[in-house]
Scaffold this motif. Structure first.
Motif, PDB file in Angstrom:
ATOM      1  N   PRO A   9       0.795  -1.221   0.000  1.00  0.00           N
ATOM      2  CA  PRO A   9       0.000   0.000   0.000  1.00  0.00           C
ATOM      3  C   PRO A   9       0.830   1.275   0.000  1.00  0.00           C
ATOM      4  O   PRO A   9       0.291   2.351  -0.224  1.00  0.00           O
ATOM      5  CB  PRO A   9      -0.837  -0.105   1.279  1.00  0.00           C
ATOM      6  CG  PRO A   9      -0.191  -1.152   2.095  1.00  0.00           C
ATOM      7  CD  PRO A   9       0.619  -2.017   1.195  1.00  0.00           C
ATOM      8  N   ASP A  10       2.137   1.175   0.241  1.00  0.00           N
ATOM      9  CA  ASP A  10       2.943   2.382   0.044  1.00  0.00           C
ATOM     10  C   ASP A  10       4.134   2.043  -0.840  1.00  0.00           C
ATOM     11  O   ASP A  10       4.359   0.891  -1.186  1.00  0.00           O
ATOM     12  CB  ASP A  10       3.345   3.033   1.376  1.00  0.00           C
ATOM     13  CG  ASP A  10       4.311   2.166   2.153  1.00  0.00           C
ATOM     14  OD1 ASP A  10       5.295   1.701   1.558  1.00  0.00           O
ATOM     15  OD2 ASP A  10       4.083   1.950   3.355  1.00  0.00           O
ATOM     16  N   GLU A  11       4.897   3.084  -1.194  1.00  0.00           N
ATOM     17  CA  GLU A  11       5.987   2.974  -2.163  1.00  0.00           C
ATOM     18  C   GLU A  11       7.131   2.088  -1.700  1.00  0.00           C
ATOM     19  O   GLU A  11       7.911   1.617  -2.509  1.00  0.00           O
ATOM     20  CB  GLU A  11       6.574   4.377  -2.405  1.00  0.00           C
ATOM     21  CG  GLU A  11       5.587   5.393  -2.900  1.00  0.00           C
ATOM     22  CD  GLU A  11       5.458   5.339  -4.404  1.00  0.00           C
ATOM     23  OE1 GLU A  11       6.438   5.679  -5.064  1.00  0.00           O
ATOM     24  OE2 GLU A  11       4.384   4.925  -4.893  1.00  0.00           O
ATOM     25  N   ALA A  12       7.214   1.885  -0.380  1.00  0.00           N
ATOM     26  CA  ALA A  12       8.453   1.316   0.169  1.00  0.00           C
ATOM     27  C   ALA A  12       8.592  -0.186  -0.025  1.00  0.00           C
ATOM     28  O   ALA A  12       9.659  -0.724   0.193  1.00  0.00           O
ATOM     29  CB  ALA A  12       8.549   1.663   1.654  1.00  0.00           C
ATOM     30  N   TRP A  13       7.550  -0.880  -0.420  1.00  0.00           N
ATOM     31  CA  TRP A  13       7.700  -2.334  -0.488  1.00  0.00           C
ATOM     32  C   TRP A  13       6.740  -3.004  -1.456  1.00  0.00           C
ATOM     33  O   TRP A  13       5.762  -2.428  -1.887  1.00  0.00           O
ATOM     34  CB  TRP A  13       7.584  -2.938   0.898  1.00  0.00           C
ATOM     35  CG  TRP A  13       6.361  -2.599   1.688  1.00  0.00           C
ATOM     36  CD1 TRP A  13       6.113  -1.424   2.346  1.00  0.00           C
ATOM     37  CD2 TRP A  13       5.227  -3.422   1.913  1.00  0.00           C
ATOM     38  NE1 TRP A  13       4.909  -1.482   2.965  1.00  0.00           N
ATOM     39  CE2 TRP A  13       4.327  -2.701   2.723  1.00  0.00           C
ATOM     40  CE3 TRP A  13       4.884  -4.713   1.519  1.00  0.00           C
ATOM     41  CZ2 TRP A  13       3.115  -3.212   3.139  1.00  0.00           C
ATOM     42  CZ3 TRP A  13       3.667  -5.236   1.942  1.00  0.00           C
ATOM     43  CH2 TRP A  13       2.808  -4.479   2.745  1.00  0.00           C
TER      44      TRP A  13
END
Ligand SMILES: N=c1c2ncn([C@@H]3O[C@H](COP(=O)(O)OP(=O)(O)OP(=O)(O)O)[C@@H](O)[C@H]3O)c2ncn1[C@@H]1O[C@H](COP(=O)(O)O)[C@@H](O)[C@H]1O
Length: 199
Positions: A60-64
């Motif tokens: 749900p976020d850019e990091a993973w």
């Protein structure tokens, strides 16, 4: 480099490793999982190779990213990148998947629940044989409510820490099945919690 949450075919988290453009491309081209070893940046086949992916998608976020494998986990495999290795994982020796959560496990709470809710919805659409979720949906609302009640009772009777964790997981799963049966999305419950929490 992004983090890569590796889930087995049943949706249990079995490792958190690295993902680079190179490992992602190799994975998508071959349908087999490639990961980055965080300690040395090497791109290696997960589990020694040949581990097929069912889905590979952004978190749900850019990091993973998160990946779901098609086959069961390969605990004890002596391959290059095995579950629980590296990335600062606090794995326990019991092989319990909860031991594979990283210290930042909070980040996984909603994605794992929401992924499980998606799988439950899919079970209801496709009703595959041999699935416990199919069994519940085939019995209907009365059975699902009864099982959810039983799980709630088992939770309040549970004594030791591990038993409480296991019973709480059973209750959460059955609650998600009940919500699906009633046509209620997990997001609606989370939104209600958020409204109370912020109010
Ligand atoms: N999280 C769960 C989960 N938690 C609990 N359970 C099942 O809930 C049941 C509870 O045990 P009980 O002894 O109370 O019930 P039972 O005797 O098996 O069943 P009944 O005859 O009473 O209906 C067990 O059969 C557990 O396997 C679950 N079954 C499935 N999941 C997840 O749901 C997803 C889909 O699973 P399948 O539908 O089985 O493919 C996967 O990600 C699974 O990990």
């Amino acid at each position: 480099m992004k983090q890569l949450v590796v889930m087995d075919a049943r949706g249990n988290v079995e490792a958190v490793l690295g993902c680079s453009e190179k490992s992602r491309t190799k994975t998508l081209e071959q349908g087999e999982l490639w990961v980055v070893m965080p300690e040395n940046g090497r791109v290696l086949p997960y589990g020694g190779g040949g581990v097929r992916c069912g889905s590979f998608r952004p978190g749900p976020d850019e990091a993973w990213y998160q990946v779901r494998l098609l086959e069961p986990g390969r605990e004890g495999d002596s391959g290059a990148a095995t579950p629980g290795e590296s990335a600062g994982l606090s794995g326990d020796s019991s092989g319990n998947s909860s031991g594979n959560f990283p210290d930042t496990g909070d980040d996984l709470v909603l994605p794992v629940l929401s992924d499980l809710a998606d799988l439950i919805a899919e079970r209801r659409r496709t009703m595959p044989e041999g699935s416990y979720t199919t069994h519940l949906f085939s019995k209907g609302s009365g059975k699902i409510r009864k099982k959810t009640g039983e799980e709630a009772v088992e939770l309040i009777l549970a004594q030791d820490r591990q038993e409480i964790i296991g019973e709480a997981a059973d209750l959460l799963y059955h609650t998600l099945v009940l919500l699906e049966q009633e046509g209620i999305r997990l997001e609606e419950v989370v939104r209600e919690l958020g409204r109370r929490h912020s109010g």
